[in-house]
Design a protein around this motif. Structure first.
Motif, PDB file in Angstrom:
ATOM      1  N   SER A   1       0.834  -1.203   0.000  1.00 10.44           N
ATOM      2  CA  SER A   1       0.000   0.000   0.000  1.00 10.44           C
ATOM      3  C   SER A   1       0.873   1.258   0.000  1.00 10.44           C
ATOM      4  O   SER A   1       0.490   2.268  -0.587  1.00 10.44           O
ATOM      5  CB  SER A   1      -0.942   0.010   1.201  1.00 10.44           C
TER       6      SER A   1
ATOM      7  N   THR B   1      -6.519   6.317  -0.937  1.00 13.89           N
ATOM      8  CA  THR B   1      -5.482   5.511  -0.271  1.00 13.89           C
ATOM      9  C   THR B   1      -5.034   6.122   1.044  1.00 13.89           C
ATOM     10  O   THR B   1      -4.281   5.482   1.780  1.00 13.89           O
ATOM     11  CB  THR B   1      -4.243   5.346  -1.168  1.00 13.89           C
TER      12      THR B   1
ATOM     13  N   TYR C   1      -5.811   8.735  -5.349  1.00 16.63           N
ATOM     14  CA  TYR C   1      -4.803   8.994  -4.321  1.00 16.63           C
ATOM     15  C   TYR C   1      -5.460   9.297  -2.986  1.00 16.63           C
ATOM     16  O   TYR C   1      -5.028   8.785  -1.941  1.00 16.63           O
ATOM     17  CB  TYR C   1      -3.901  10.171  -4.744  1.00 16.63           C
TER      18      TYR C   1
ATOM     19  N   TYR D   1       2.009   1.605  -3.578  1.00 18.32           N
ATOM     20  CA  TYR D   1       0.855   2.032  -4.378  1.00 18.32           C
ATOM     21  C   TYR D   1       0.573   3.508  -4.152  1.00 18.32           C
ATOM     22  O   TYR D   1       0.354   4.261  -5.103  1.00 18.32           O
ATOM     23  CB  TYR D   1      -0.355   1.171  -4.011  1.00 18.32           C
ATOM     24  N   ARG D   2       0.571   3.934  -2.892  1.00 23.29           N
ATOM     25  CA  ARG D   2       0.310   5.343  -2.566  1.00 23.29           C
ATOM     26  C   ARG D   2       1.397   6.241  -3.149  1.00 23.29           C
ATOM     27  O   ARG D   2       1.118   7.300  -3.703  1.00 23.29           O
ATOM     28  CB  ARG D   2       0.242   5.510  -1.056  1.00 23.29           C
TER      29      ARG D   2
END
Length: 56
Positions: free
Chosen positions: A3, A54, A51, A6-7
């Motif tokens: 994560s 997240t 965005y 990904y962020r």
């Protein structure tokens, strides 16, 4: 861990979209005078929404 990656990737993509929008501003102004609208704002909105989703 994924994560975070990904962020960070979404953040980088968001920043890249903003820079692209700024660089394309003269082209967008010329296109608007010709009656054509560039959909860069939709791209930025989509990436910003992803965005923000997240964020903890």
């Amino acid at each position: 861990m994924i994560s975070r990656v990904y962020r960070a990737t979404l953040f980088a993509l968001y920043q890249l979209c903003i820079v692209t929008g700024i660089v394309a501003m003269p082209l967008a102004i010329a296109a608007r005078q010709a009656g054509i609208t560039l959909p860069i704002h939709r791209l930025i909105d989509t990436v910003e929404t992803a965005y923000d989703a997240t964020q903890p």
